[in-house]
Design an enzyme around this catalytic site. Structure first.
Site, PDB file in Angstrom:
ATOM      1  N   SER A   1       5.268  51.794   7.396  1.00 41.47           N
ATOM      2  CA  SER A   1       4.995  50.408   7.015  1.00 41.47           C
ATOM      3  C   SER A   1       5.011  49.492   8.220  1.00 41.47           C
ATOM      4  CB  SER A   1       6.057  49.938   6.011  1.00 41.47           C
ATOM      5  OG  SER A   1       5.961  48.548   5.792  1.00 41.47           O
TER       6      SER A   1
ATOM      7  N   TYR B   1      14.204  48.377   3.233  1.00 43.11           N
ATOM      8  CA  TYR B   1      12.912  49.053   3.075  1.00 43.11           C
ATOM      9  C   TYR B   1      12.350  49.447   4.432  1.00 43.11           C
ATOM     10  CZ  TYR B   1       7.887  49.585   2.345  1.00 43.11           C
ATOM     11  OH  TYR B   1       6.594  50.055   2.365  1.00 43.11           O
TER      12      TYR B   1
END
Length: 352
Positions: free
Chosen positions: A142, A167
């Site tokens: 990501s 995350y």
């Protein structure tokens, strides 16, 4: 080629599975179909590939009624025993892991979901790949890993040791673990740092979906950092094209790589990290204006401060994908938004 694609009830995974099936690959899809967001969208994605909702049971492999080369199984990646059995039974050639607990803000209140899926599940996949002669292992990282890094465009050669959400930290851990398996077991691994993917069948927790729904319903949209945000929005078809390039071309390792001057994006081991984005950041207010143009309605805006865990700007340096695969996104923001809105209106049977 037989490919395991995890996260096939998800946004990117569902699109990828269809593209692989349409070109003739054999695909086995895995997803736990959790309720992080509206499961109607998840079941709708599976239905596109011929997987019937009423046939889905946990740990049951079912065949598509649309594609002879597609099977699906509802399974948690944390379920090591059944995951190992799946690998032994199906004998995959390659793995593309797109399953993960997504969302920056959700990680602030539900941290264990990220550890379970993104870390425990990821290690389970690596172990299965190691023991089952997998020829290539690609996975979703990501753009969130860049965290406090302010040097833009974000480069895979830059340090990413300062994430600002769990995350993001879980995704950075995936990259680190993948390198270990590339180094120790010669497993070719490729991480893709996705930059704000959008398009039809997109996630209901993403800005495009939330803004479209609110504008249609004459409700206010929440504009964070008072609109002073920009994102390297990347259309789903452009993302999938890049993922397929990576699946087809696993890394071989760089013999010129030096531990004295280490490049974080590569290694002597068969390991590679790429940014995959549009290489063209769009201002949030321009993004909203494009939605307004398609809908023919103005948004009511609540201007708010930036949220914890968010970054004000993302901008992808995709030179690695360009150099290795001649990667070039083709879709303009307005065209991509138009296609999303058309899908939204049709799927939810909305008239404007």
């Amino acid at each position: 080629m037989k490919i395991l694609v995890t996260g096939t009830a998800g946004f990117i995974g569902s699109h990828l599975a269809l593209k692989l099936l349409e070109r003739g690959d054999e695909v086995v899809g895995v997803d736990n179909i959790n309720d992080y967001y509206d499961v109607r969208v998840k079941y709708g994605r599976l239905q596109r590939a011929g997987i019937k909702k009423d046939e889905i049971e946990y740990n049951k492999l079912i065949a598509s009624n649309k594609y002879a080369n597609y099977k699906f199984i509802k399974l948690n990646l944390e379920d090591r025993e059944n995951l190992e059995k799946l690998f032994k039974d199906e004998k995959f050639d390659k793995v593309c892991n797109l399953a993960a607990q997504a969302g920056v803000r959700y990680s602030l209140t539900n941290p264990h979901a990220y550890v379970d899926s993104n870390i425990v599940g990821f290690v389970n996949l690596l172990e299965c790949a190691r023991h089952n002669e997998i020829k290539a292992f690609s996975y979703a990282s990501s753009s969130s890993v860049y965290g406090l890094n302010e040097q833009q465009p974000f480069s895979t050669k830059a340090n990413v040791d300062h994430p600002i959400s769990l995350y993001a930290a879980s995704k950075k851990s995936n990259e680190l673990m993948a390198h270990v398996y590339s180094h120790l077991y010669n497993l070719p691994t490729t991480g893709l740092r996705f930059f704000t993917v959008y398009g039809p069948w997109g996630r209901p927790d993403m800005a495009l979906y939330l803004f479209t729904k609110a504008i249609i319903e004459d409700k206010p949209i929440y504009v964070f950092n008072y609109g002073n945000m920009q994102r390297d929005f990347t259309y789903i078809d452009d993302i999938v094209a890049g993922v397929i390039k990576v699946i087809d071309n696993p890394p071989k390792g760089d013999p010129s790589w030096s531990g004295k001057h280490p490049d974080p994006s590569s290694s002597k081991a068969p390991y590679k990290i790429y940014n995959i984005g549009n290489n063209n950041p769009v201002k949030l207010m321009d993004f909203i204006e494009a939605i307004e143009k398609k809908l023919g309605k103005k948004a009511k805006k609540n201007m708010l401060p930036i949220q914890p865990g968010d970054v004000p700007s993302t901008y992808a340096d995709v030179s690695g994908l360009i150099e290795d695969f001649n990667y070039k996104p083709q879709t303009s923001i307005q065209d991509g938004i138009n296609r999303f809105v058309d899908w939204y209106l049709e799927f939810f049977e909305v008239k404007i």
